[in-house]
Write an enzyme that holds these catalytic residues in place. Structure first.
Site, PDB file in Angstrom:
ATOM      1  N   GLY A  34     -54.654  -2.434  27.793  1.00  0.00           N
ATOM      2  CA  GLY A  34     -55.720  -3.436  27.911  1.00  0.00           C
ATOM      3  C   GLY A  34     -56.961  -3.158  27.090  1.00  0.00           C
ATOM      4  CG  ASN A  36     -56.465  -5.218  21.300  1.00  0.00           C
ATOM      5  OD1 ASN A  36     -57.160  -5.415  20.312  1.00  0.00           O
ATOM      6  ND2 ASN A  36     -55.434  -4.385  21.297  1.00  0.00           N
ATOM      7  CG  MET A 112     -45.905  -4.990  25.692  1.00  0.00           C
ATOM      8  SD  MET A 112     -46.033  -5.026  23.883  1.00  0.00           S
ATOM      9  CE  MET A 112     -47.384  -3.893  23.610  1.00  0.00           C
ATOM     10  NE  ARG A 113     -41.055 -10.344  29.764  1.00  0.00           N
ATOM     11  CZ  ARG A 113     -39.825  -9.856  29.969  1.00  0.00           C
ATOM     12  NH1 ARG A 113     -39.612  -8.554  29.864  1.00  0.00           N
ATOM     13  NH2 ARG A 113     -38.831 -10.653  30.261  1.00  0.00           N
ATOM     14  CB  ILE A 114     -39.975 -13.063  23.559  1.00  0.00           C
ATOM     15  CG1 ILE A 114     -39.718 -11.840  22.679  1.00  0.00           C
ATOM     16  CG2 ILE A 114     -39.733 -14.360  22.785  1.00  0.00           C
ATOM     17  CD1 ILE A 114     -38.282 -11.679  22.231  1.00  0.00           C
ATOM     18  CG  ASN A 129     -49.408 -11.627  19.281  1.00  0.00           C
ATOM     19  OD1 ASN A 129     -49.627 -11.010  20.322  1.00  0.00           O
ATOM     20  ND2 ASN A 129     -48.527 -11.199  18.381  1.00  0.00           N
ATOM     21  CG  HIS A 131     -47.710  -7.425  15.179  1.00  0.00           C
ATOM     22  ND1 HIS A 131     -46.773  -7.130  16.163  1.00  0.00           N
ATOM     23  CD2 HIS A 131     -47.220  -6.913  14.029  1.00  0.00           C
ATOM     24  CE1 HIS A 131     -45.761  -6.480  15.614  1.00  0.00           C
ATOM     25  NE2 HIS A 131     -46.006  -6.331  14.322  1.00  0.00           N
ATOM     26  CB  VAL A 166     -41.004 -12.464  17.513  1.00  0.00           C
ATOM     27  CG1 VAL A 166     -41.836 -11.231  17.869  1.00  0.00           C
ATOM     28  CG2 VAL A 166     -40.261 -12.978  18.739  1.00  0.00           C
ATOM     29  CG  ASP A 167     -44.892 -10.070  16.031  1.00  0.00           C
ATOM     30  OD1 ASP A 167     -45.748 -10.362  16.873  1.00  0.00           O
ATOM     31  OD2 ASP A 167     -44.088  -9.125  16.172  1.00  0.00           O
TER      32      ASP A 167
HETATM   33  C1  GRF Z   1     -51.878  -3.437  20.436  1.00  0.00           C
HETATM   34  O1  GRF Z   1     -51.631  -2.460  19.492  1.00  0.00           O
HETATM   35  C2  GRF Z   1     -51.397  -4.767  19.977  1.00  0.00           C
HETATM   36  O2  GRF Z   1     -51.414  -4.907  18.598  1.00  0.00           O
HETATM   37  C3  GRF Z   1     -49.979  -4.825  20.468  1.00  0.00           C
HETATM   38  O3  GRF Z   1     -50.020  -4.162  21.694  1.00  0.00           O
HETATM   39  C4  GRF Z   1     -51.065  -3.213  21.698  1.00  0.00           C
HETATM   40  C5  GRF Z   1     -51.874  -3.420  22.929  1.00  0.00           C
HETATM   41  O4  GRF Z   1     -52.850  -2.438  23.116  1.00  0.00           O
HETATM   42  N1  GRF Z   1     -49.526  -6.186  20.552  1.00  0.00           N
HETATM   43  P1  GRF Z   1     -53.885  -2.572  24.291  1.00  0.00           P
HETATM   44  O5  GRF Z   1     -53.101  -2.791  25.582  1.00  0.00           O
HETATM   45  O6  GRF Z   1     -54.785  -3.738  24.012  1.00  0.00           O
HETATM   46  O7  GRF Z   1     -54.646  -1.287  24.316  1.00  0.00           O
END
Ligand code: GRF
Length: 214
Positions: A34, A36, A112-114, A129, A131, A166-167
């Site tokens: 978490g 981000n 972490m889910r599609i 998103n 990435h 995806v991405d």
């Molecule tokens: C990040 O590196 C993001 O790019 C990827 O998952 C990670 C999440 O990190 N999708 P956090 O949970 O925000 O620390």
């Protein structure tokens, strides 16, 4: 707009009639640590982003993002994918939660889910998103590991709009991060995350301006 069309100069300019004083309502989705999510809340509270995180949705009870939300006083909704009948049902639940709190934009910050077309359609061009690679390189899981295995000397991160692939959606903001000799997975991931925390609020701002929301 084609799915891969890059951002053009002027794309971020708010169209006439945009509500300049508006505080954007943000939903955030997270599965793990978490950081981000917390970076977004921080950018809002420091006034760097004219927005407010109104809801965090998590799929893993007890994940780090939940503890951060409790500390920051952000409401949390658990939608455990293990309890959902299908990916679509999970996404319908997410869409309902975010619609119920009037979210303008939803950020997948380590989700972490599609996701399915159901969630994408519920927030058209409003689902962002983050990435940890310079897309379109190294899509999917363990992008940092993929970059190290490929031996690239430049990696980074990308914030983009979400599409079914995806991405694969239109890129909003990218930051480059050099791979240094001796970098292991943790070291490179850490430096990429510093840049993620910087570009994600910028991407939200850009996405909202393009939609005329702010
Ligand atoms: C990040 O590196 C993001 O790019 C990827 O998952 C990670 C999440 O990190 N999708 P956090 O949970 O925000 O620390």
């Amino acid at each position: 707009m084609s799915p891969q069309r890059p951002i053009q100069p002027g794309d971020g300019l708010a169209p006439a009639g945009a509500d300049a004083g508006r505080i954007l309502r943000l939903g955030v989705m997270a599965s793990g640590n978490g950081s981000n999510f917390e970076a977004l809340v921080g950018a809002c509270r420091r006034g760097e982003l004219a927005a407010q995180v109104v809801l965090l949705a998590v799929n893993n009870p007890g994940c780090g993002a939940v503890a951060r939300a409790e500390r920051l006083g952000v409401p949390v909704q658990l939608l455990d994918h293990r309890q959902a009948a299908s990916r679509e049902a999970l996404d319908d639940g997410l869409a309902s939660c975010f619609q119920a709190v009037g979210a303008d934009l939803v950020v997948m910050a380590g989700w972490m889910r599609i996701v399915t077309q159901r969630l994408i359609d519920a927030f058209p061009d409003r689902l962002v998103n983050i990435h940890p690679s310079l897309l379109p390189s190294f899509r999917g899981v363990d992008a940092v590991g993929q970059a190290l295995a490929a031996g690239v000397t430049l990696s980074g991160c990308t914030a983009h709009l979400v599409r079914l692939e995806v991405d694969g959606g239109p890129i909003l903001v990218q930051a480059a991060v050099p791979v240094e000799s001796g970098d292991d997975h943790a070291a490179l991931a850490r430096r990429i995350q510093v840049q993620e925390h910087r570009i994600l609020p910028l991407a939200v701002q850009l996405a909202s301006e393009r939609l005329g929301l702010t």
